[in-house]
Design a protein around this motif. Structure first.
Motif, short mmCIF file in Angstrom:
data_model
loop_
_atom_site.label_atom_id
_atom_site.label_comp_id
_atom_site.label_asym_id
_atom_site.label_seq_id
_atom_site.Cartn_x
_atom_site.Cartn_y
_atom_site.Cartn_z
N GLN A 124 54.87 -10.58 -1.80
CA GLN A 124 53.82 -11.56 -1.52
C GLN A 124 53.26 -12.15 -2.82
O GLN A 124 53.07 -13.37 -2.93
CB GLN A 124 52.69 -10.92 -0.72
N ASN A 125 53.02 -11.30 -3.80
CA ASN A 125 52.51 -11.78 -5.08
C ASN A 125 53.52 -12.67 -5.80
O ASN A 125 53.15 -13.67 -6.42
CB ASN A 125 52.11 -10.60 -5.98
N THR A 126 54.79 -12.32 -5.70
CA THR A 126 55.84 -13.13 -6.31
C THR A 126 55.91 -14.50 -5.65
O THR A 126 56.02 -15.53 -6.34
CB THR A 126 57.21 -12.41 -6.21
N GLU A 127 55.83 -14.55 -4.34
CA GLU A 127 55.86 -15.83 -3.62
C GLU A 127 54.64 -16.68 -3.97
O GLU A 127 54.76 -17.89 -4.16
CB GLU A 127 55.96 -15.60 -2.11
N LEU A 128 53.47 -16.06 -4.06
CA LEU A 128 52.27 -16.79 -4.44
C LEU A 128 52.42 -17.35 -5.85
O LEU A 128 52.11 -18.52 -6.10
CB LEU A 128 51.04 -15.89 -4.37
N ALA A 129 52.92 -16.55 -6.77
CA ALA A 129 53.12 -17.00 -8.15
C ALA A 129 54.08 -18.18 -8.20
O ALA A 129 53.83 -19.18 -8.89
CB ALA A 129 53.63 -15.85 -9.02
N LYS A 130 55.17 -18.09 -7.47
CA LYS A 130 56.13 -19.19 -7.43
C LYS A 130 55.50 -20.45 -6.84
O LYS A 130 55.68 -21.56 -7.37
CB LYS A 130 57.36 -18.79 -6.62
N ALA A 131 54.74 -20.30 -5.78
CA ALA A 131 54.10 -21.45 -5.13
C ALA A 131 53.09 -22.13 -6.05
O ALA A 131 52.90 -23.35 -5.98
CB ALA A 131 53.42 -21.01 -3.83
N LYS A 132 52.46 -21.36 -6.92
CA LYS A 132 51.45 -21.90 -7.84
C LYS A 132 52.06 -22.37 -9.16
O LYS A 132 51.35 -22.86 -10.02
CB LYS A 132 50.37 -20.86 -8.11
N LYS B 23 39.89 -15.81 -9.11
CA LYS B 23 40.75 -16.28 -8.02
C LYS B 23 41.06 -17.77 -8.09
O LYS B 23 41.39 -18.39 -7.09
CB LYS B 23 40.16 -15.90 -6.66
N ASP B 24 40.97 -18.35 -9.26
CA ASP B 24 41.29 -19.76 -9.46
C ASP B 24 42.77 -19.85 -9.79
O ASP B 24 43.16 -19.96 -10.96
CB ASP B 24 40.43 -20.36 -10.56
N TYR B 25 43.60 -19.82 -8.76
CA TYR B 25 45.05 -19.79 -8.93
C TYR B 25 45.62 -21.12 -9.43
O TYR B 25 46.77 -21.20 -9.79
CB TYR B 25 45.74 -19.39 -7.63
N ASN B 26 44.81 -22.15 -9.43
CA ASN B 26 45.27 -23.43 -9.94
C ASN B 26 45.11 -23.54 -11.46
O ASN B 26 45.56 -24.49 -12.06
CB ASN B 26 44.54 -24.58 -9.24
N ARG B 27 44.42 -22.58 -12.06
CA ARG B 27 44.21 -22.54 -13.50
C ARG B 27 44.56 -21.15 -13.99
O ARG B 27 43.69 -20.31 -14.13
CB ARG B 27 42.77 -22.85 -13.85
N PHE B 28 45.81 -20.92 -14.22
CA PHE B 28 46.21 -19.61 -14.71
C PHE B 28 46.57 -19.68 -16.18
O PHE B 28 46.88 -20.73 -16.72
CB PHE B 28 47.37 -19.05 -13.89
N ILE B 29 46.48 -18.55 -16.82
CA ILE B 29 46.80 -18.42 -18.24
C ILE B 29 47.96 -17.44 -18.33
O ILE B 29 47.99 -16.43 -17.63
CB ILE B 29 45.61 -17.83 -19.03
#
Length: 101
Positions: free
Chosen positions: A47-55, A67-73
């Motif tokens: 699930q985490n891998t799919e979320l990372a790919k989607a983002k 939880k701001d997945y649109n701004r990751f570092i």
């Protein structure tokens, strides 16, 4: 985290991981056995891998603040920026531009 990124321990090697865990007060064999046998661990990883790919995430380590997945570092060298964001700092420009500096 420290084992892999600060101490350069090969946490992909089960013996090295077990030793690291044991040296820090954990039951290394028990945790590794549980991680291998507990199906929910694999489900969460997928699930985490799919979320990372989607983002659009790439590379490790990657950090998401508040939880701001649109701004990751991403990147070990960006820890100062991660700390600043955790303390409430917000960039005046697009964080993607800052991360490339």
């Amino acid at each position: 985290y420290r084992g892999a990124w600060q101490w350069n321990i090969n946490i992909g090697d089960q013996n090295e991981l077990c030793k690291l865990l044991n040296n820090h007060g954990f039951d290394g064999n028990g945790l590794i056995k549980q991680a291998k046998s507990d199906k929910s661990v694999k489900t969460i990883l997928r699930q985490n891998t799919e979320l990372a790919k989607a983002k659009g995430m790439f590379g490790v380590p990657s950090y998401v603040i508040n939880k701001d997945y649109n701004r990751f570092i991403w990147g070990q060298e960006k820890l100062d920026m991660v700390k600043d964001l955790c303390c409430g700092w917000r960039p005046m420009c697009n964080i993607d531009s800052v991360a490339k500096l």
